[in-house]
Structures are given as structure tokens and as C-alpha cells.
Design a protein around this motif. Structure first.
Motif, PDB file in Angstrom:
ATOM      1  N   ARG A   3      35.146  38.270  46.776  1.00 29.47           N
ATOM      2  CA  ARG A   3      36.511  38.163  46.311  1.00 29.47           C
ATOM      3  C   ARG A   3      36.922  36.697  46.250  1.00 29.47           C
ATOM      4  O   ARG A   3      36.717  35.927  47.179  1.00 29.47           O
ATOM      5  N   GLY A 280      39.951  45.739  33.307  1.00 31.18           N
ATOM      6  CA  GLY A 280      40.142  44.539  34.099  1.00 31.18           C
ATOM      7  C   GLY A 280      39.010  43.537  34.028  1.00 31.18           C
ATOM      8  O   GLY A 280      39.161  42.401  34.480  1.00 31.18           O
ATOM      9  N   ARG A 326      39.862  40.456  36.534  1.00 26.70           N
ATOM     10  CA  ARG A 326      41.156  39.829  36.791  1.00 26.70           C
ATOM     11  C   ARG A 326      42.120  40.892  37.299  1.00 26.70           C
ATOM     12  O   ARG A 326      42.369  41.894  36.639  1.00 26.70           O
ATOM     13  N   ARG A 327      42.641  40.671  38.496  1.00 31.82           N
ATOM     14  CA  ARG A 327      43.585  41.600  39.088  1.00 31.82           C
ATOM     15  C   ARG A 327      44.999  41.359  38.553  1.00 31.82           C
ATOM     16  O   ARG A 327      45.284  40.339  37.933  1.00 31.82           O
ATOM     17  N   THR A 328      45.890  42.318  38.791  1.00 28.80           N
ATOM     18  CA  THR A 328      47.247  42.232  38.247  1.00 28.80           C
ATOM     19  C   THR A 328      48.029  41.044  38.797  1.00 28.80           C
ATOM     20  O   THR A 328      48.972  40.575  38.162  1.00 28.80           O
ATOM     21  N   GLU A 333      38.167  38.696  41.064  1.00 28.09           N
ATOM     22  CA  GLU A 333      37.202  39.293  41.988  1.00 28.09           C
ATOM     23  C   GLU A 333      35.853  39.369  41.295  1.00 28.09           C
ATOM     24  O   GLU A 333      35.749  39.897  40.180  1.00 28.09           O
TER      25      GLU A 333
END
Length: 343
Positions: A3, A280, A326-328, A333
Motif C-alpha cells: 500500500r 479502479g 487508485r482509491r477514492t 495501492e
């Protein structure tokens, strides 16, 4: 899996390492030449040894690349792929060149391996979504249009007969090798260099790479993975991978996309649903024995998603990957296969 909560200075420093792999090879025993091909550029750097002139070598490289482009460019009306798409009917055998046949067969293997996540027949979907031409006005097609076009999509509708001719089993089947042809071009250039007696070199076509042997210092070649952000320059690097007698290819959604009503639509289409991927994943990098395979698999991993894609790679021999999500909240990650090593 690793991460990353933000970009760190380490990734910015890695950009210098990427320069060492190409622009930094200005020593007396390195020679570099480049040119245009497949709508992009190619670059070759060789550790010369006894090689004093690269002009004859470059001529051979460009001849082979021109032949491949003449076979697989959907933007050339006279190319093999355009003639197959526009002139050949259902069950009508179509004789192709050795290069075209090799790519078509590699595509069949990738299609089966990825359960259809890689599909070389998505061209009608690319047209529907407006990704076939950069100047196209983009819009979101309705579900009925997508369902209709999906009847023409399916790489399992392509067959190779006993005479090594291609046969379409669906009349509206259209082929598009954009997600694999540059990788094949890299492999072919590597063949040309080896036939000329060059053992230590690096080849890049449109970002896809094969590195053979070592640099003049005896160290492996070092290749950077671009930062997966829209507008990021090619020398902004997140990770660096050491390569020797291996290929590396990266697929991403951050170069070709459009935004409507605050929603982003990527050119990476899921051939099973007809819609741009929305899992994502912003980047997928594959290291493998050949660039043809790495190029196609990187595209498939974008479609499959991080966890299923990594699980598949972990079952494959001599294949590694890094899939970035790509996270919100804007963080990234990375999902690394068990043997993937970055510096």
C-alpha cells in the motif's frame, strides 16, 4: 501487495535511473538510434562491442517494423488487418503473413488464458465509444447500441485453418491488435539485433521494452514505470525495474479517456460487457519472456482487476506483474505478484 499512501521522494529519484537506461548511454561503447513506427516512436540502444556502425542495423530494423505496421495498422486501408476487416466475409479463408499469423495465434492463447479479458476483436466497441480517432467527439452510447455491437465481439470467432489462413466465423468480426502489436514489434527488433550478433541491448516501442544482456558496466538495464496520472511526463517515474533478457510492458487508463458529467471513461474497454473498465485499476505492468505476451497480458490485467489479475499471474511461470489501483481518496495501492521486484 503493497500500500502506498502518497508519492514519496523515492519515486521522483527513480526518474534519474530511467534516464540512465536510455539517454545516459552515451559512452564510447553505447550507440543509440531511433525513429517512428506504429504511430509512435522506437528507440534502440546497443552495447557495441565490435560493432562500429549502426546504420545498416537501423535499416534492417526499420524495414521489419514497416512490414509489421503494413500488416497490422487499422489506419491503413491496404493493411492486412484492414483488408480482413473490410473485404473478407464469413467462412472465407484469408492468407496472411507470418508476422500476422504469429500475432493472431498469440492472441488466441491470451484470450483463453484470461477468459476473454484480452480480446483482439474490440475494434467495433472502440468505434462506438469514439476511441478509434483522436478527433472524434465522445459520448456515452446507450445500452441497446452496446448490446448490438457486442454481437460482433468475440475473439473465439476467429479461427486458423489447416493451411494457416484466418477465418472469421462471425460476419461482422473486426480485428484490432493495438494492445499487442507494439510488443510484437519489440520482439521482432530484438530478433534482428540478435541475428546481427548483438547480445547486449535495449529496445523500446511506444513504452514497451525488451532488455537483453547487460549495460557496459555489467549491470542490468533499469526501466522506469510511469506515474499513472493524466498529463504526467514520461520521465516522472514511480518504480524502477532491473531487466536482463526480459520484456516489460505497461498498460494504463490515464492517457486516453474522456469525462462526461464528472465521470471518467477510459479507452480500456471490457470486451465482455462493452463498457470502459471501472475497477479502479489505473496501471498494469507485466514482466515476461516476450514483449508480445507482456503487452497483451498488461491490457488483460486492466480489465480483470487487481486481485483476480494478480492471482492469475501467480500461477504463471516466469511472469510477474504490478497492478496499481487508485482509491477514492486519491491514494494508490500496488498489488505485486510474488516475484515482482522493484527498486
Amino acid at each position: 501487495m503493497r500500500r502506498l499512501t502518497k508519492y514519496s521522494g523515492r519515486w521522483m529519484l527513480a526518474a534519474a535511473c530511467l534516464c540512465l537506461a536510455f539517454a545516459g548511454c552515451d559512452g564510447s561503447r553505447h550507440k543509440t538510434f531511433s525513429g517512428k513506427t506504429m504511430g509512435t516512436e522506437y528507440h534502440v540502444t546497443v552495447v557495441t562491442g565490435m560493432l562500429s556502425r549502426t546504420a545498416p542495423l537501423q535499416k534492417k530494423v526499420e524495414a521489419r517494423l514497416a512490414h509489421i505496421n503494413a500488416g497490422m495498422s487499422t489506419y491503413m486501408d491496404t493493411s492486412e488487418i484492414s483488408r480482413f476487416n473490410n473485404e473478407i466475409g464469413q467462412d472465407q479463408p484469408f492468407a496472411v503473413s507470418k508476422d500476422f499469423l504469429r500475432v493472431a495465434a498469440e492472441g488466441m492463447a491470451l484470450f483463453r488464458l484470461t477468459d476473454g479479458a484480452w480480446d483482439g476483436s474490440v475494434w467495433p466497441l472502440m468505434i462506438l465509444w469514439g476511441f478509434d480517432r483522436p478527433e472524434q467527439q465522445r459520448f456515452v452510447p446507450d445500452s441497446a447500441e452496446i448490446d448490438q455491437v457486442l454481437t460482433c465481439v468475440g475473439y473465439d470467432s476467429l479461427q486458423i485453418d489447416e493451411a494457416n489462413r484466418l477465418v472469421k466465423k462471425t460476419p461482422c468480426l473486426f480485428l484490432d491488435f493495438a494492445s499487442i502489436a507494439k510488443g510484437y514489434g519489440v520482439d521482432v527488433v530484438a530478433e534482428v539485433l540478435r541475428e546481427a550478433g548483438v547480445d547486449n541491448f535495449i529496445v523500446e516501442v511506444g513504452g514497451e521494452v525488451y532488455a537483453a544482456g547487460v549495460r557496459e558496466t555489467g549491470d542490468p538495464w533499469r526501466i522506469g514505470i510511469n506515474t499513472p496520472e493524466p498529463g504526467a511526463p514520461v520521465d516522472r517515474v514511480r518504480q524502477v525495474v532491473a531487466l536482463s533478457d526480459r520484456a516489460m510492458a505497461t498498460s494504463g487508463d490515464y492517457r486516453n479517456y474522456f469525462v462526461i458529467d464528472d465521470r471518467t471513461y477510459s479507452h480500456v474497454l471490457d470486451p465482455r460487457t462493452g463498457y470502459p473498465v471501472a475497477n479502479g485499476v489505473v496501471s498494469a505492468t507485466v514482466v515476461a519472456d516476450t514483449c508480445t505476451f507482456a503487452d497483451g497480458l498488461a491490457t488483460a490485467l486492466m480489465v480483470m482487476g487487481a486481485e483476480p489479475g494478480t492471482a492469475l499471474v501467480n500461477t504463471l511461470e516466469n511472469v510477474e506483474s504490478c497492478i496499481t489501483v487508485r482509491r477514492t481518496d486519491g491514494t494508490y495501492e500496488d498489488f505485486w505478484s510474488t516475484g515482482f521486484v522493484a527498486q
